[in-house]
Design a protein around this motif. Structure first.
Motif, short mmCIF file in Angstrom:
data_model
loop_
_atom_site.label_atom_id
_atom_site.label_comp_id
_atom_site.label_asym_id
_atom_site.label_seq_id
_atom_site.Cartn_x
_atom_site.Cartn_y
_atom_site.Cartn_z
N GLU A 19 11.64 6.43 -0.14
CA GLU A 19 12.00 5.52 0.90
C GLU A 19 12.16 6.04 2.14
O GLU A 19 11.94 5.14 3.16
CB GLU A 19 13.25 4.95 0.19
N ASN A 20 12.42 7.07 2.31
CA ASN A 20 12.49 7.87 3.72
C ASN A 20 11.31 8.72 4.02
O ASN A 20 11.48 9.37 5.08
CB ASN A 20 14.10 8.75 3.66
N ALA A 21 10.35 8.52 3.47
CA ALA A 21 8.85 9.14 3.92
C ALA A 21 8.61 8.83 5.27
O ALA A 21 8.50 7.51 5.68
CB ALA A 21 7.82 9.00 2.98
N PRO A 22 8.17 9.62 6.16
CA PRO A 22 7.70 9.18 7.51
C PRO A 22 6.48 8.14 7.57
O PRO A 22 6.43 7.37 8.53
CB PRO A 22 7.27 10.81 8.12
N GLU A 23 5.86 8.15 6.42
CA GLU A 23 4.77 7.00 6.63
C GLU A 23 5.36 5.75 6.60
O GLU A 23 4.55 4.72 7.05
CB GLU A 23 3.72 7.23 5.55
N ASP B 101 4.36 13.33 -1.53
CA ASP B 101 5.00 12.50 -2.59
C ASP B 101 3.86 11.53 -3.36
O ASP B 101 3.68 11.40 -4.39
CB ASP B 101 5.80 11.20 -1.94
N SER B 102 2.46 11.67 -2.71
CA SER B 102 1.35 11.08 -3.20
C SER B 102 0.59 11.86 -4.20
O SER B 102 -0.49 11.49 -4.85
CB SER B 102 0.34 10.23 -2.20
N LEU B 103 0.71 13.27 -3.98
CA LEU B 103 -0.03 14.27 -4.73
C LEU B 103 0.72 14.99 -5.75
O LEU B 103 1.96 15.07 -6.01
CB LEU B 103 -0.49 15.26 -3.63
N HIS B 104 -0.36 15.44 -6.92
CA HIS B 104 0.30 16.11 -7.92
C HIS B 104 1.18 17.37 -7.50
O HIS B 104 0.83 18.05 -6.53
CB HIS B 104 -0.90 16.51 -8.67
N ASP C 214 0.83 -1.03 -0.07
CA ASP C 214 -0.09 -0.01 -0.09
C ASP C 214 0.70 1.23 -0.01
O ASP C 214 0.45 2.40 -0.60
CB ASP C 214 -0.87 -0.03 1.07
N LEU C 215 1.88 1.36 0.77
CA LEU C 215 2.76 2.45 0.69
C LEU C 215 3.66 2.45 -0.61
O LEU C 215 3.82 3.57 -0.84
CB LEU C 215 3.84 2.09 1.91
#
Length: 195
Positions: free
Chosen positions: A50-54, A168-171, A42-43
């Motif tokens: 790779e270093n995203a806090p999520e 990262d997930s948004l335009h 999902d991530l």
């Protein structure tokens, strides 16, 4: 109990959650509830670095299913999965919100459980468009921004601001951060084409 001494009352947080839910349902969004678990896949689908806090998530020792080995760190994965299920069934007008906990690991002890609000909209805000043009009142960034402004007004938040942001997930060019003073509340934006 032998004797009930009085009626139960809602906590301050419960009252706040109820008010948020009322405003969002009044704006036409449906409440969505997803699992508290998610998978590493999902991530990956969210396009997170790779270093995203999520990506710093608690791993379950004995997950119930193959793709639910992590405790969720974001509500976005569950909302996007619900939108995808609707789109596969040719439901093009979707407006969902979810309030729920995310689980942020700590160095020692139990995780930090934080209450979050997530929302996702696509398609038209109207259920019947037989006599209107195809692009009439499409739910987009500005439509959702208006809903958030209504929510801020109902919660007596006067200084909510939207400033150019990034996630990262948004335009990249269609994302804004929500601020109260210098405090960052979250982000709003169009889902990135790759996601």
């Amino acid at each position: 109990p032998r004797q009930i001494t009085g009626a139960g009352v809602r906590t301050r947080l419960q009252k706040l959650q109820q008010r948020v839910s009322e405003v969002l349902r009044g704006a036409g969004l449906c409440e969505h509830v997803s699992f508290s678990m998610m998978g590493a896949c999902d991530l990956d689908l969210l396009g997170l670095a790779e270093n995203a806090p999520e990506r710093r998530a608690l791993r379950l020792r004995d997950p119930a299913t193959e793709n639910q080995e992590l405790m969720r760190t974001t509500l976005l994965a569950g909302l996007l999965a619900a939108a995808q299920r609707n789109a596969h069934r040719r439901v093009e007008d979707v407006a969902l919100f979810e309030t729920g906990r995310v689980f942020i690991p700590r160095d020692a002890g139990l995780p930090d459980e934080r209450q979050r609000l997530g929302a996702l909209v696509m398609g038209s805000a109207r259920t019947s468009l037989w006599n209107l043009p195809d692009n009439y009142e499409q739910m987009d960034f500005y439509w959702l921004r208006g809903v958030l402004e209504q929510l801020a007004a109902r919660l007596h938040i006067a200084d909510l601001r939207f400033v150019r942001g990034r996630h990262d997930s948004l335009h990249p060019g269609r994302t804004a951060e929500l601020l109260i003073g210098r405090t960052r509340l979250g982000v709003i934006g169009e889902v990135a084409p790759a996601v």
